[in-house]
Design an enzyme around this catalytic site. Structure first.
Site, PDB file in Angstrom:
ATOM      1  N   GLU A   1      -8.381  -5.959   4.748  1.00  0.00           N
ATOM      2  CA  GLU A   1      -8.138  -5.593   3.322  1.00  0.00           C
ATOM      3  C   GLU A   1      -6.944  -5.998   2.589  1.00  0.00           C
ATOM      4  OE1 GLU A   1      -8.583  -1.191   5.111  1.00  0.00           O
ATOM      5  OE2 GLU A   1      -9.260  -0.918   2.937  1.00  0.00           O
TER       6      GLU A   1
ATOM      7  N   ARG B   1      -2.504  -2.103  -3.601  1.00  0.00           N
ATOM      8  CA  ARG B   1      -3.754  -1.172  -3.390  1.00  0.00           C
ATOM      9  C   ARG B   1      -3.687   0.019  -4.080  1.00  0.00           C
ATOM     10  NH1 ARG B   1      -5.851   1.778   2.188  1.00  0.00           N
ATOM     11  NH2 ARG B   1      -7.732   2.507   1.265  1.00  0.00           N
TER      12      ARG B   1
ATOM     13  N   ARG C   1     -12.210  15.148   8.321  1.00  0.00           N
ATOM     14  CA  ARG C   1     -13.011  15.351   7.005  1.00  0.00           C
ATOM     15  C   ARG C   1     -14.476  15.866   7.313  1.00  0.00           C
ATOM     16  NH1 ARG C   1     -11.427  10.232   4.229  1.00  0.00           N
ATOM     17  NH2 ARG C   1      -9.299  10.579   3.270  1.00  0.00           N
TER      18      ARG C   1
ATOM     19  N   ASN D   1       0.784  -1.157   0.041  1.00  0.00           N
ATOM     20  CA  ASN D   1       0.030  -0.015  -0.092  1.00  0.00           C
ATOM     21  C   ASN D   1       0.930   1.227  -0.013  1.00  0.00           C
ATOM     22  OD1 ASN D   1      -1.925   2.034   0.460  1.00  0.00           O
ATOM     23  ND2 ASN D   1      -2.783   0.955   2.238  1.00  0.00           N
TER      24      ASN D   1
ATOM     25  N   HIS E   1     -12.881   2.722   0.312  1.00  0.00           N
ATOM     26  CA  HIS E   1     -12.845   1.601   1.356  1.00  0.00           C
ATOM     27  C   HIS E   1     -13.595   0.279   0.448  1.00  0.00           C
ATOM     28  CE1 HIS E   1     -13.216   4.879   4.451  1.00  0.00           C
ATOM     29  NE2 HIS E   1     -11.926   4.517   4.208  1.00  0.00           N
TER      30      HIS E   1
END
Ligand code: ADP
Length: 399
Positions: A386, A91, A243, A7, A180
């Protein structure tokens, strides 16, 4: 089989070497401050063997080399040679409309990821840098790209279209993509398994709540995504750590006029200074927020209330969108660990048939059913994985 899962961020690179068949992680770690001074961390099992050691990493190429060196090192390696690493799974943030599933990295795949850079301007270039560094270091190993957006590509047009002039969708690819996706895919599939419905999901309706630093919800029918809370980018949805989630766009114009912000400054405020951090002024970390709220900090309490209220509203809207819900699932840092947040979110949902079992809900970080025996809607905690999903896709495509 051993798959190296990568990643890559703009100045960091996380890695895991794992067996996709059983999810066993041989080694994992992190390269940080790539292009600055370079710090290398390497763990075998739960033991940190190398802890943020300074290693020169002017580019991602040196970072990958440091990873490979550690993995095969006679001293603390976990494989004898590179031959024992079968393939690499990456990823990748944004797959645009191009990718509805993972794909083997070839020239066409790289060109398509490049084409998606305008949609993922921060992440896609970093992901590509990681891919190229691995190609240079391991030219003979197959590589696979796994996209954060791919799982959501089954959404129907009414869920992904924005009510803007249609030409922006046609010409500029403006639509809801969602993120996601690898987590939502893993968690929704695992939930069906836990419910004993994986072979025959029918139209089982699941709402997945991925609540971490970044957060999103997905609505899944029969294991397929029909709606999700993030949009063209990851700023959309409900408030997150830093956020804002969805806000009235008029506020953007109002603040830009009032303070003379340019769009970069404004986006920085919405991405980095908003969410529960913005409301509380305390922290983006839910542990800090809970501690502050418990000691009487009203803004921390308000931030937590706002978060759980908005998640609850999304759950209600997805239940309406799907015509019901069979299971609600919590995952990621906050979802897996915070009993209080889960309880607050579910507290207003009794009318929908959601009833938590307060004792069962005390669980942390492990798979568990947390609804009461007589709850019509099942509620679960399913820790996300993941990396395992990336490793499985990579193994499958490299067969
Ligand atoms: P990311 O989006 O960076 O992958 P994670 O899924 O790791 O994030 O989630 C990180 C968040 O999880 C942190 O902000 C932290 O608030 C939260 N978290 C971790 N442990 C706990 C806990 N015990 N209680 C509440 N929140 C927690």
């Amino acid at each position: 089989m051993n798959i190296l899962v990568i990643n890559a961020g703009s100045s960091s690179l996380k890695y895991q070497l794992m067996d996709p068949d059983n999810g066993n992680v041989l080694a994992k770690g992190l390269c940080e401050r790539i292009g600055i001074d370079g710090k290398f961390t390497y763990k075998v099992g739960s033991k940190t063997v190398i802890d943020a050691k300074e290693v020169a990493m002017p580019t991602h190429a040196e970072a990958i080399n440091a990873v490979l060196e550690a993995l095969v090192s006679p001293e603390h390696g976990v494989v004898k040679s590179m031959d024992e690493i079968d393939a690499v799974g990456h990823r990748v943030l944004h797959g645009g409309k191009e990718f509805t599933a993972s794909c083997v990295v070839d020239d066409a795949c790289i060109a398509a990821i490049e084409k998606c850079i305008p949609l993922g301007p921060l992440h896609n270039p970093a992901n590509l840098t990681g891919i190229r560094a691995c190609q240079a270091a391991m030219p003979n190993k197959p590589q696979v790209a796994v996209f954060d957006t791919a799982f959501h590509m089954t959404m129907p047009p009414k869920a992904y279209i924005y009510a803007l002039p249609y030409e922006y969708y046609e010409k500029d690819d403006v639509r809801r993509y969602g993120f996601h996706g690898t987590s939502h895919r893993y968690v929704s599939a695992r939930t069906l398994e836990v419910m004993g419905l994986d072979k025959n999901p029918g139209d089982t309706k699941i709402i997945c709540c991925h609540l971490g630093n970044g957060s999103s919800l997905s609505a899944c029918v029969g294991g397929k995504c029909v709606d999700t809370s993030m949009g063209l980018g990851p700023l959309a949805g409900f408030p997150m750590g830093t956020r804002s989630g969805d806000v009235d766009i008029t506020i953007v114009e109002y603040l830009m006029d009032r303070y003379g912000y340019d769009i970069k400054e404004m986006m920085n405020i919405l991405n980095k200074k908003s969410g529960v951090l913005g409301i509380s002024g305390v922290s983006s970390d839910f542990r800090d927020l809970s501690a502050a709220a418990e000691s009487g900090n009203e803004r921390a309490r308000l931030a937590l209330d706002k978060f759980t209220y908005e998640v609850r509203k999304f759950i209600g809207s997805y239940a309406a969108a799907m015509g019901g819900v069979d299971a609600i699932v919590f995952t990621a840092g906050v979802g897996e660990n915070s009993a209080d947040v889960r309880a607050d979110i579910c507290a207003g949902l009794e009318y929908m048939g959601v009833k938590l079992d307060a004792d069962k809900n005390k669980t942390r970080g492990v798979e568990a059913e947390i609804s009461a025996d007589d709850s019509r809607v099942k509620v679960y905690v399913i820790p996300t994985n993941e990396e395992l999903m990336i490793a499985k896709d990579t193994a499958e495509l490299c067969k």
